[in-house]
Design a protein around this motif. Structure first.
Motif, mmCIF file in Angstrom:
data_model
loop_
_atom_site.group_PDB
_atom_site.id
_atom_site.type_symbol
_atom_site.label_atom_id
_atom_site.label_comp_id
_atom_site.label_asym_id
_atom_site.label_seq_id
_atom_site.Cartn_x
_atom_site.Cartn_y
_atom_site.Cartn_z
ATOM 1 N N ILE A 51 0.859 -1.186 0.000
ATOM 2 C CA ILE A 51 0.000 0.000 0.000
ATOM 3 C C ILE A 51 0.894 1.235 0.000
ATOM 4 O O ILE A 51 1.746 1.389 0.873
ATOM 5 N N VAL A 52 0.694 2.115 -0.986
ATOM 6 C CA VAL A 52 1.458 3.359 -1.066
ATOM 7 C C VAL A 52 0.480 4.513 -1.233
ATOM 8 O O VAL A 52 -0.442 4.444 -2.050
ATOM 9 N N ILE A 53 0.702 5.548 -0.434
ATOM 10 C CA ILE A 53 -0.079 6.780 -0.570
ATOM 11 C C ILE A 53 0.896 7.937 -0.770
ATOM 12 O O ILE A 53 1.739 8.186 0.088
ATOM 13 N N PHE A 54 0.780 8.616 -1.904
ATOM 14 C CA PHE A 54 1.505 9.856 -2.121
ATOM 15 C C PHE A 54 0.583 10.944 -1.600
ATOM 16 O O PHE A 54 -0.565 11.073 -2.035
ATOM 17 N N SER A 55 1.071 11.710 -0.625
ATOM 18 C CA SER A 55 0.228 12.557 0.197
ATOM 19 C C SER A 55 0.904 13.889 0.477
ATOM 20 O O SER A 55 2.072 14.087 0.150
ATOM 21 N N LYS A 56 0.152 14.788 1.076
ATOM 22 C CA LYS A 56 0.702 15.997 1.703
ATOM 23 C C LYS A 56 0.140 16.029 3.117
ATOM 24 O O LYS A 56 -1.051 15.792 3.325
ATOM 25 N N SER A 57 0.998 16.296 4.070
ATOM 26 C CA SER A 57 0.647 16.143 5.480
ATOM 27 C C SER A 57 -0.531 17.004 5.914
ATOM 28 O O SER A 57 -1.272 16.625 6.818
#
Length: 142
Positions: A51-57
């Protein structure tokens, strides 16, 4: 008469310009693949983790997507783009790879799921649990 000649001249210039944009042969021109360090990072990260999530905090949509996996007792690999010096470039590579620059972008077992709404929809339909190979007893509202 001068206006007619000027119009004809402009039409000729446009025709020549348009012709320069088309390939000289009838063979299709291959689309170049962007082999940047950032696209390599995205592909390597996605293939290395379930599982990978490219995110911004600080992003509320990213927080919603991360909450789905918490609800499922799953720990995603999260790449917080706003906390990386190359975050902007990674986000650009994501745009090239998946066609969206927005965050979050979620991947399961190498498959692009989509953004927050797509992740929530997959969760609510049971598709997410199926992709993860887990059973879900109770789906609370997120």
């Amino acid at each position: 008469m001068a206006a007619t000649m000027k119009a004809a001249s402009m039409l000729a210039a446009v025709t020549i310009f348009a012709a320069s944009l088309t390939p000289a042969s009838s063979e299709s021109t291959p689309t170049p693949t962007l082999a940047t360090p950032e696209s390599a990072f995205v592909k390597k990260t996605v293939s290395a983790h379930q599982i990978v999530i490219f995110s911004k905090s600080y992003c509320p949509y990213c927080k919603r997507a991360k909450a789905v996996f918490k609800e499922l007792d799953q720990v995603p690999h999260v790449v917080e783009l706003d906390q990386r010096d190359d975050g902007y470039d990674i986000q650009g590579a994501l745009g090239e790879i998946v066609g969206r620059r927005t965050v979050p972008q979620v991947f399961i077992s190498g498959k692009h799921i989509g953004g927050s709404d797509d992740t929530i929809e997959a969760y609510e339909s049971g598709e997410l649990a199926k992709l993860l190979g887990i059973g879900v007893e109770n789906k609370d509202d997120l």
